[in-house]
Scaffold this motif. Structure first.
Motif, short mmCIF file in Angstrom:
data_model
loop_
_atom_site.label_atom_id
_atom_site.label_comp_id
_atom_site.label_asym_id
_atom_site.label_seq_id
_atom_site.Cartn_x
_atom_site.Cartn_y
_atom_site.Cartn_z
N GLU A 1 0.84 -1.20 0.00
CA GLU A 1 0.00 0.00 0.00
C GLU A 1 0.88 1.26 0.00
O GLU A 1 1.78 1.39 0.83
N ARG B 1 0.65 7.85 2.59
CA ARG B 1 0.11 9.19 2.35
C ARG B 1 0.60 10.21 3.38
O ARG B 1 0.19 11.37 3.33
N ASP C 1 -9.74 11.70 -12.28
CA ASP C 1 -8.47 11.31 -12.90
C ASP C 1 -7.92 12.36 -13.86
O ASP C 1 -6.74 12.73 -13.78
N PRO D 1 -3.09 5.17 -8.11
CA PRO D 1 -3.18 5.19 -6.64
C PRO D 1 -1.87 5.61 -5.98
O PRO D 1 -1.87 6.35 -4.98
N ARG E 1 -1.44 9.40 -6.55
CA ARG E 1 -2.35 10.14 -5.66
C ARG E 1 -1.82 10.15 -4.23
O ARG E 1 -1.90 11.17 -3.53
N ALA E 2 -1.32 9.02 -3.77
CA ALA E 2 -0.79 8.96 -2.41
C ALA E 2 0.41 9.90 -2.26
O ALA E 2 0.53 10.60 -1.25
#
Length: 246
Positions: free
Chosen positions: A49, A52, A126, A155, A158-159
């Motif tokens: 994962e 963030r 997006d 993803p 974005r993180a």
């Protein structure tokens, strides 16, 4: 005499992995040992994962930093854009939590850490998100035009953007290591004044230096950057030479 190698812990910009430094290896002068660090969620760590929060990232990176430093008397750190704040906070963690001397911290393509980020792009749809990233990163990687890669990598990007946008210094205390702020002389995204704010983060020496190029100068001609770092780490060894990557 060949200078004693100093591991250079390298942290990339948002959306990139450790492989961004692969082209640096043949250009690295004597006395500098490249040690790119890999965050979760990218390249060989895509099954993990993405993080963030900068504090989480520092905790995740610290064991790898300690492993890279093993057997060496000191380390240095380099980070660009998002990587600059990671390098700074990782240097603080090394000073506070380990016995590893930090010889120098190189923060590149970033305003000072107390500058803050006013824009918020991480939760846009997006297309709007990628347009915003292109605006504040100064480039758009072709990979985002390939649907399969876009779905896989968004993803993580974005993180990274959320991490950078939400970053505030983890402490008000300065680091002890010398800090050099680096900036492309044609960088339209980070102004010289904002970059020079890094001078407030250290009780050691502070240097501001500009190199030819725009915001992503480090991709175009890393040889000059690496020679600057080698000359800092080994001031008595003479000026190293090397060919430029083109």
């Amino acid at each position: 005499m060949t200078p004693e190698p100093v591991p250079l812990l390298c942290l990339p910009y948002a959306g990139a992995g450790a492989s961004v430094f692969a082209k640096w290896h043949p250009l690295t002068p004597p006395g500098v040992l490249l040690a790119p660090l890999q965050l979760p969620g990218r390249e060989e760590r895509t099954d993990e994962e993405p993080l963030r929060e900068v504090a989480e990232a520092v905790r995740a990176l610290l064991p790898a930093a300690e492993a890279a430093a093993a057997g060496h008397r000191r380390v240095a750190l380099f980070g660009h854009s998002m990587g600059a704040v990671l390098a700074f906070e990782l240097a603080r963690a090394l000073e506070e939590r380990t016995e590893i001397p930090v010889a120098h911290v190189y923060v590149s393509g970033s305003p000072g850490p107390f500058h803050g980020r006013t824009e918020s792009a991480a939760d846009l749809d997006d297309d709007a998100f990628l347009a915003a990233v292109e605006t504040f990163a100064g480039y758009r990687h072709p990979v985002w035009e390939v649907a399969e890669f876009r779905e896989l990598l968004l993803p993580m990007l974005r993180a990274d953007v959320a991490m950078h946008e939400g970053y505030r210094p983890l402490s008000q205390a300065p680091v002890e290591a010398p800090v050099t702020c680096l900036r492309g002389d044609a960088d339209a995204l980070v102004g010289a004044g904002d970059a020079a704010e890094w001078g407030k983060v250290t009780t050691g020496a502070f240097t501001y230096a500009e190199l030819p190029g725009g915001h992503m100068y480090l991709l175009d001609a890393p040889g000059e950057l690496l020679r600057l770092i080698a000359a800092d780490l080994h001031p008595g060894a003479g000026a190293p030479t090397g060919r430029e990557a083109r």
